[in-house]
Design a protein around this motif. Sequence first.
Motif, short mmCIF file in Angstrom:
data_model
loop_
_atom_site.label_atom_id
_atom_site.label_comp_id
_atom_site.label_asym_id
_atom_site.label_seq_id
_atom_site.Cartn_x
_atom_site.Cartn_y
_atom_site.Cartn_z
N ASN A 119 0.91 -1.15 0.13
CA ASN A 119 0.00 0.05 0.03
C ASN A 119 1.02 1.34 -0.02
OD1 ASN A 119 -2.73 -1.32 0.66
ND2 ASN A 119 -1.49 -2.16 1.94
N VAL A 120 0.64 2.31 -0.72
CA VAL A 120 1.32 3.38 -0.44
C VAL A 120 1.49 3.86 0.74
CG1 VAL A 120 1.30 5.91 -1.63
CG2 VAL A 120 0.47 4.07 -2.95
N LEU A 121 0.58 3.97 1.72
CA LEU A 121 0.92 4.42 2.98
C LEU A 121 0.28 3.31 3.82
CD1 LEU A 121 -0.06 7.99 2.93
CD2 LEU A 121 2.46 6.89 3.20
N PRO A 122 0.38 2.79 5.11
CA PRO A 122 -0.32 2.10 6.02
C PRO A 122 -1.60 2.39 5.90
CG PRO A 122 1.81 2.85 6.96
CD PRO A 122 1.50 3.62 5.95
N THR A 150 -2.00 1.91 -8.39
CA THR A 150 -1.07 2.22 -7.22
C THR A 150 0.00 2.88 -7.70
OG1 THR A 150 -1.83 0.40 -5.92
CG2 THR A 150 0.02 1.29 -5.23
N LYS A 151 0.74 2.53 -8.77
CA LYS A 151 1.80 3.50 -9.43
C LYS A 151 1.29 4.85 -9.47
CE LYS A 151 5.10 3.35 -13.01
NZ LYS A 151 5.66 2.55 -14.46
N ARG A 152 0.38 4.92 -10.11
CA ARG A 152 0.10 6.41 -10.53
C ARG A 152 -0.09 7.08 -8.93
NH1 ARG A 152 -3.28 3.64 -14.38
NH2 ARG A 152 -5.09 3.81 -13.01
N GLU A 153 -0.72 6.44 -8.30
CA GLU A 153 -1.04 7.07 -6.91
C GLU A 153 0.39 7.46 -6.21
OE1 GLU A 153 -2.68 6.31 -2.37
OE2 GLU A 153 -3.08 4.90 -4.02
N ALA A 156 2.34 10.48 -8.07
CA ALA A 156 1.50 11.47 -7.87
C ALA A 156 1.95 12.02 -6.29
CB ALA A 156 0.14 11.43 -8.01
N THR A 157 1.85 11.48 -5.51
CA THR A 157 2.29 11.75 -4.07
C THR A 157 3.56 12.01 -3.69
OG1 THR A 157 0.27 10.11 -3.50
CG2 THR A 157 1.75 10.87 -1.60
N PHE A 158 4.58 11.14 -4.41
CA PHE A 158 5.98 11.14 -4.09
C PHE A 158 6.69 11.19 -5.48
CE2 PHE A 158 4.13 8.68 -0.70
CZ PHE A 158 4.47 9.17 0.44
N GLY A 159 6.69 12.44 -6.08
CA GLY A 159 7.30 12.58 -7.32
C GLY A 159 8.65 11.95 -7.65
N GLY A 305 -7.50 1.70 -5.60
CA GLY A 305 -6.45 1.06 -5.94
C GLY A 305 -6.62 -0.06 -7.17
N GLY A 306 -6.03 -1.48 -7.00
CA GLY A 306 -6.19 -2.28 -7.93
C GLY A 306 -7.47 -3.48 -7.87
#
Length: 375
Positions: A119-122, A150-153, A156-159, A305-306
């Motif tokens: 997950n991008v964040l917990p 998830t890759k896009r997210e 987008a969050t962490f360039g 997500g996916g």
Amino acid sequence: MKPIVYIDPQSYKNLSIYDYSLLSNVEGRIHYLCSANYDHLPLPPHVRQHKVFRYNNKKNNLAKAVSYLWSYARILPLLLKWRPQAVHLQWMRIPGFDIAFLKMVKRLTGCQIVFTAHNVLPHDSGASHAASYGRMYELADAIIVHSHATKRELIATFGHAEGKVAVIAHGLLQPSHDPALLSQQEAQFEAHYQLSGKFVFAALGFQYHYKGSDLLAEVWATTPELRNNKHCKLLLVGKNRGVDLSAAEGIENVVIEDRVTSDEEFLYLLTHADVYLLPYRNISQSGVLLTAIAVGTPFLVTNVGGLAEPLDMAQVGWKMEQLSAEELRRQLLWLLHHPEQVAAAKNNEAGWALLRQHYDWKEIGRATQKLYAKR
């Protein structure tokens, strides 16, 4: 050739199945640093297992933290000895420490750092872990995610993560169980749940806020066509982690049980559900969804997500574009009134076969091995 070191502090239950399935399909010398609670099949000879994590057996947070730090103190000399090609980490339990440790190991051994962002964040953490996970994504040489969403997210969050992120699917999770014990207990389960002849909706396993089971309970309780229907049933069975399900308590056709089920009971309920419900608020990918696909249970998911990606390949379920009480109610009632459509999804053998091929561990193992080789 240098070995790969694969670290998973949480390697038990579904996570041990994930690790076994992946590592069994990656060639080369692998050191698997895992939990003493690892509870799946024995690993193949090319994977050397080291059960170094015992923090989960401790009773309070201080003891857990001390145990976790001690495990890494034991791991450090092993990494200095092995000089691995890559250290592949699955989960962080104390992010500030984990990042500092990996940064030191990278400096001392020259190894590459691979991190799987399940997950991008917990879950349910909001932005509280954004800074630490941002540092992890900056440190990592490669980041594995399980879906293009998830890759896009993440980017987008962490360039700064762009260029590092590889999409490698989460494979199917075949549920562990004892077939003889399941056969022996089936009559007991049927007597307890009384599912025969009912249209069954299910949301099983640990109940967390991000999974939306509180909204599910509220919708069921406030929809007379659901709560008063003797021909359908809602199962909310699994350990509750602070979710308010009180709206559905005492309703005759709802089963709420706050406990951990056995593998056999979980499989019985999953295979006897007509539709598995995943009204998640946020997620990257769900292990229980991959288990539902493995056993062929149709599912209703939120388009986060996916979760909805399997439905782009096969009509074996349904999705909600937005999660709301109104949309969830509409979908539940539609499914209840269209059992022939649910049966068609259940019997879509070509669709299930296509998904099982897509989420096959052999291809996932090859993709992971190629990623190691690039580093």
